[in-house]
Design a protein around this motif. Structure first.
Motif, short mmCIF file in Angstrom:
data_model
loop_
_atom_site.label_atom_id
_atom_site.label_comp_id
_atom_site.label_asym_id
_atom_site.label_seq_id
_atom_site.Cartn_x
_atom_site.Cartn_y
_atom_site.Cartn_z
N GLY A 8 33.97 35.82 39.95
CA GLY A 8 33.64 36.66 41.10
C GLY A 8 34.88 37.32 41.67
O GLY A 8 36.00 37.15 41.16
N GLN A 9 34.67 38.08 42.75
CA GLN A 9 35.79 38.81 43.33
C GLN A 9 35.68 38.83 44.85
O GLN A 9 34.60 38.68 45.42
CB GLN A 9 35.83 40.27 42.83
N TYR A 10 36.84 39.05 45.47
CA TYR A 10 36.90 39.29 46.91
C TYR A 10 37.10 40.79 47.14
O TYR A 10 37.99 41.41 46.56
CB TYR A 10 38.08 38.55 47.54
N LEU A 11 36.26 41.35 47.99
CA LEU A 11 36.49 42.69 48.52
C LEU A 11 37.16 42.53 49.87
O LEU A 11 36.67 41.78 50.73
CB LEU A 11 35.17 43.45 48.67
N ARG A 12 38.27 43.24 50.08
CA ARG A 12 38.97 43.18 51.36
C ARG A 12 39.22 44.60 51.86
O ARG A 12 39.74 45.44 51.12
CB ARG A 12 40.30 42.42 51.24
N ILE A 13 38.85 44.86 53.11
CA ILE A 13 39.12 46.13 53.76
C ILE A 13 40.02 45.84 54.96
O ILE A 13 39.64 45.08 55.86
CB ILE A 13 37.83 46.84 54.25
N ALA A 14 41.21 46.43 54.98
CA ALA A 14 42.14 46.21 56.08
C ALA A 14 41.78 47.11 57.26
O ALA A 14 41.57 48.31 57.10
CB ALA A 14 43.57 46.49 55.63
N CYS A 15 41.69 46.53 58.45
CA CYS A 15 41.37 47.28 59.68
C CYS A 15 42.33 46.83 60.77
O CYS A 15 42.53 45.64 60.98
CB CYS A 15 39.93 47.01 60.12
#
Length: 244
Positions: A82-89
Motif C-alpha cells: 500500500g501507499q501513503y498519500l500526503r498533502i502538505a498544508c
C-alpha cells in the motif's frame, strides 16, 4: 466523464478531415482528450467497472485533489504494502486543511484520513492500496525534474470539472493578494492571483485550463503565472477564492 456518443461524435469529426483544434473548439473538449480517444475510445475499466482499482468516487473532488497533489502532494510506500498519500498544508489555512481532508474522503471513502502536525504545517495523510493508480504522476525525484503528463482519463475529469482543478492548483501553489500602486499621488489597490511552480508541465496544465475557462493570464517566467485583469479576477473569485 464523456459518454460514448460524445466520444464517437468527436472521432467522426476527425474522420471527416477536421483538425484537433477545430474539433476541440466545437465540442469544448480538450485536444489531449480527443487525441487519447484515437488510441482508445472506451473508458478505462478501472473507472467504470468493479476492479481492484475502482477509480475516484467523486470526480469533482478528484479534480480538486489532483490540483492539490500536483502542487504539494507526494506518495510514499508502506513497508507492508500500500501507499501513503500526503498533502502538505500550512497551519495558516485551517479551511484548506479541512477542504483537503474532505476531498480525500470523497475520492476514497473507504480510506481513513488523519492529520500529522509538522513544523509550521500539517501533512493531510491517507493510507490506501491504490494511490499510485489514482495519481500515476507519482515517480522518483522531484516533480519539476521529470515529465508530468495527465493520463487520458484524468484529462477527461479535468475537462468535466476544470474549476475544481484550478482551485486545487491555486490552493496548493497559488495565492490571492492585494497589489497597490500610486498614480497622481493617490494609492490604488487591486486584487491579483499568483501561481508559482517550477514544473513547466504543471504550469502548462494550469494555463491551458485557464484558457478554456476564458481567464486571461500573464507569465513573467517559466515558474510564475499572474492573473490581474479585473474580469478574470472576478471569475477566479467566483470559482476559486482565497485560501482561509
Amino acid at each position: 466523464m464523456y459518454d460514448m456518443d460524445t466520444r464517437r461524435h468527436a472521432l467522426a469529426l476527425l474522420a471527416d478531415g477536421r483538425s484537433l483544434n477545430s474539433v476541440s473548439k466545437q465540442t469544448g473538449i480538450s485536444r489531449a482528450t480527443v487525441r487519447s480517444w484515437l488510441l482508445r475510445v472506451e473508458p478505462l475499466p478501472r473507472l467504470n467497472q468493479a476492479t481492484p482499482c475502482t477509480g475516484p468516487t467523486d470526480l469533482a473532488a478528484y479534480s480538486y485533489l489532483l490540483g492539490l497533489y500536483l502542487g504539494d502532494g507526494c506518495i510514499s510506500p508502506h513497508p507492508r504494502g500500500g501507499q501513503y498519500l500526503r498533502i502538505a498544508c500550512a497551519d495558516a489555512w485551517p479551511g484548506l486543511i479541512e477542504q483537503c481532508r474532505a476531498a480525500i474522503l470523497a475520492v476514497r471513502p473507504s480510506d481513513k484520513v488523519y492529520v500529522l502536525q509538522k513544523q509550521g504545517c500539517v501533512a493531510v495523510t491517507s493510507y490506501g492500496r491504490h494511490w499510485t493508480c489514482m495519481f500515476p504522476q507519482h515517480g522518483p525525484g522531484k516533480k519539476h525534474e521529470r515529465p508530468i503528463v495527465l493520463e487520458g482519463w484524468q484529462q477527461e475529469i479535468v475537462d468535466a470539472h476544470p474549476w475544481a482543478f484550478v482551485r486545487g492548483l491555486i490552493h496548493s501553489d497559488g495565492c490571492r493578494i492585494t497589489n497597490w500602486t500610486v498614480r497622481n499621488g493617490k494609492r490604488y489597490e487591486y486584487p491579483r492571483y499568483f501561481f508559482t511552480n517550477r514544473s513547466a508541465d504543471i504550469t502548462g496544465l494550469l494555463t491551458r485550463t485557464l484558457d478554456r475557462l476564458g481567464v486571461e493570464w500573464k507569465q513573467a517566467n517559466a515558474a510564475n503565472v499572474s492573473i490581474a485583469r479585473k474580469d478574470s479576477v472576478a471569475l477566479m473569485d467566483t470559482h476559486v477564492g482565497p485560501k482561509y
